[in-house]
Design an enzyme around this catalytic site. Structure first.
Site, mmCIF file in Angstrom:
data_model
loop_
_atom_site.group_PDB
_atom_site.id
_atom_site.type_symbol
_atom_site.label_atom_id
_atom_site.label_comp_id
_atom_site.label_asym_id
_atom_site.label_seq_id
_atom_site.Cartn_x
_atom_site.Cartn_y
_atom_site.Cartn_z
ATOM 1 C CG ASP A 69 -0.348 -0.174 2.526
ATOM 2 O OD1 ASP A 69 0.691 -0.865 2.605
ATOM 3 O OD2 ASP A 69 -0.878 0.368 3.512
ATOM 4 C CD GLU A 134 3.235 -1.051 7.522
ATOM 5 O OE1 GLU A 134 3.528 -0.999 8.742
ATOM 6 O OE2 GLU A 134 3.226 -0.040 6.819
HETATM 7 ZN ZN ZN Z 1 4.936 3.848 6.281
HETATM 8 ZN ZN ZN Z 2 6.254 1.199 5.402
#
Ligand code: ZN
Ligand code: ZN
Length: 403
Positions: A69, A134
Site C-alpha cells: 500500500d 500495512e
Molecule cells: Zn509507512
Molecule cells: Zn512502510
C-alpha cells in the site's frame, strides 16, 4: 520463463500507487508475475492480499513478506516516474497518492527474489506474502483472520525487509526489540461555545487543547527514564471555524511510540491523566472522550533468527555493508505473522539513499534535513543498488532457512 525487468516493474508500481485495501492493480500485477514464475497463486487474501506458494518436498516452510500500500501524500520528487495518482481516503475524501514509504520497493524486490528462488535448488516451501494495508496496521491481521495459516501452513520463520533513508547497498539488522509499538489516540475536549467577544459565557476547548499539547510534552521528558525510549507526538489539532467564535469542541490526535510494555502502559496512563486534568482545570462540564483508534505491536526480532540471517548477509555482502540500526521508532505490523504462528521473526532494513549524497550530508552534518525520510513527499530511493541489494537480501535469507 522470461527474466523480469525489475526496474520497469518498480517504476510502474511507483507511478501507480494505491491506498490501503485499494491495491487491486498492484495485486493483479503481482498475481500475474507469480503465476508466470510457477507459483500457486491465491488472491483476495485479507481483502486485497496475494499469496504465492512454491513447494519442493520436505523441508522448512518460510514466509517472505512484502507490503503493497501507498500513502495520501502528494509526490514532489520530480522523478520521471513520479506519481500523479489520486485515491479516496477512509473519510471519502479525494487525495493524492504516493509510494512515500517505499512499499513499491518491497514488492519489486520480493518479485525479483521469487524469480531467483524459482531458478535455484532447495527443498521445503516458500510462502510469499504481498500484504495490503500495512499503513493502517491492520493488513497482516486481516490476512491472518482470513484463515491464512489454515490455507498456507504455519511457517518455520517469517522474513522481510523495509527500505529506509540510509545508504543503498547496505542492510541493517537488529535482534530483540527493533521497531516501536504505536498507539494512536483521538481526544475530544468538550467546552461550551459562544461569541469570541464574551469568553465569560463560554468554556474554551481551544485553551484546554493548547495546554494539553504542551503538558503532554512533559511525559517523555519527566516521566520516562533516560534509559528508555519513547515518543509522544500530537500530529493533529482541530477546533473552530472563525476568529470570533469559541467552538464547542477541540480534537487532538496523538501518536505514541514505545518498546517496553511497562513504558507503554505508563505513557498511556499519563496521557489520560493530563487530558482529564486539563479539562478539569478549565472547568469543563463533560469529561473528554479518549479513543484508541490505531495500534501496532512492537516488532521483536527473535535473537537467534536475527543472528543467523545477519551472518548470512555478512557472508554475501561483507561486514561493511551490514550494521545494527539501533532502535527504530517506526512501526510495522509484520510481527503479527510471527506472533500469531509462534514462528521466529527476522525483519531488517534495506538502505535506499544515494550513497554519495548520504556521505556528503553526513560530512555536512545535515543527515536529518538533506536525506528525505519515509512518508516525505521527497522520499525517493535510488533504483540501484537498492533493488539489487533487496533481492540479494531476500534470496540470501530464504536460502539460509530453506533445506
Ligand atoms: Zn509507512
Ligand atoms: Zn512502510
Amino acid at each position: 520463463m522470461t527474466a523480469l525487468n525489475l526496474r520497469e516493474i518498480y517504476r510502474d508500481l511507483h507511478a501507480h500507487p494505491e491506498l490501503s485495501y485499494a491495491e487491486t492493480r498492484t495485486a493483479g500485477i503481482v498475481a500475474r508475475i507469480l503465476t508466470d514464475l510457477g507459483y500457486d497463486v491465491t488472491t483476495n487474501v485479507g481483502r486485497t492480499g496475494v499469496v504465492g506458494v512454491l513447494s519442493r518436498g520436505e523441508g522448512p516452510r518460510i514466509l517472505l513478506r512484502a507490503d503493497m500500500d501507498a500513502l495520501p501524500v502528494k509526490e514532489r520528487t520530480g522523478l520521471p516516474y513520479a506519481s500523479t495518482a489520486r485515491g479516496t481516503d477512509p473519510d471519502g475524501a479525494d487525495v493524492p497518492v504516493m509510494h512515500a514509504c517505499g512499499h513499491d520497493v518491497h514488492a519489486a524486490c520480493l518479485l525479483g527474489a521469487l524469480e531467483e528462488l524459482a531458478r535455484r535448488s532447495w527443498s521445503g516451501t516458500v510462502v510469499a506474502v504481498f500484504q495490503p494495508a500495512e499503513e493502517l496496521g491492520t493488513g497482516a491481521l486481516e490476512m491472518i483472520d482470513d484463515n491464512f495459516f489454515g490455507r498456507f501452513g504455519v511457517p518455520d520463520v517469517v522474513l522481510g525487509q523495509h527500505v529506509g533513508p540510509f545508504p543503498a547497498g547496505t542492510l541493517a539488522v537488529r535482534g530483540g526489540p527493533a521497531f516501536a509499538a504505536t498507539d494512536a489516540l483521538s481526544v475530544v475536549f468538550h467546552g461550551r461555545g459562544g461569541h469570541g467577544s464574551r469568553p465569560e459565557t463560554t468554556i474554551d476547548p481551544v485553551v484546554m487543547a493548547a495546554y494539553a499539547v504542551t503538558r503532554l510534552q512533559a511525559i517523555v521528558s519527566r516521566e520516562v527514564a533516560g534509559t528508555d525510549t519513547a515518543v509522544v507526538t500530537v500530529g493533529s489539532i482541530v477546533a473552530g471555524t472563525k476568529d470570533n467564535i469559541i467552538p464547542d469542541t477541540a480534537e487532538l490526535k496523538i501518536n505514541i511510540r514505545s518498546y517496553a510494555s511497562d513504558v507503554r502502559a505508563r505513557i498511556l496512563e499519563s496521557v489520560e491523566r493530563v487530558i482529564r486534568a486539563e479539562a478539569l482545570a478549565s472547568g469543563a462540564l463533560r469529561e473528554p472522550d479518549v479513543t484508541l483508534f490505531g495500534q501496532f505491536p512492537v516488532v521483536v526480532n527473535t535473537p537467534e533468527a536475527a543472528e543467523r540471517t545477519r551472518a548470512a548477509f555478512v557472508e554475501v555482502l561483507g561486514e561493511q555493508r551490514v550494521f545494527d540500526p539501533g532502535l527504530v521508532t517506526g512501526s510495522e505490523d509484520v510481527g503479527a505473522f510471527a506472533t500469531a504462528s509462534g514462528a521466529p521473526l527476522c525483519y531488517w532494513l534495506l538502505g535506499g539513499a544515494d550513497p554519495e549524497q548520504y556521505l556528503a550530508a553526513e560530512r555536512e552534518g545535515e543527515l536529518a534535513t538533506a536525506i528525505p525520510s519515509n512518508h516525505s513527499p521527497f522520499f525517493a530511493p535510488v533504483e540501484e543498488p537498492t533493488l539489487d541489494t533487496g533481492v540479494t537480501a531476500l534470496v540470501t535469507a530464504a536460502l539460509t532457512w530453506l533445506g
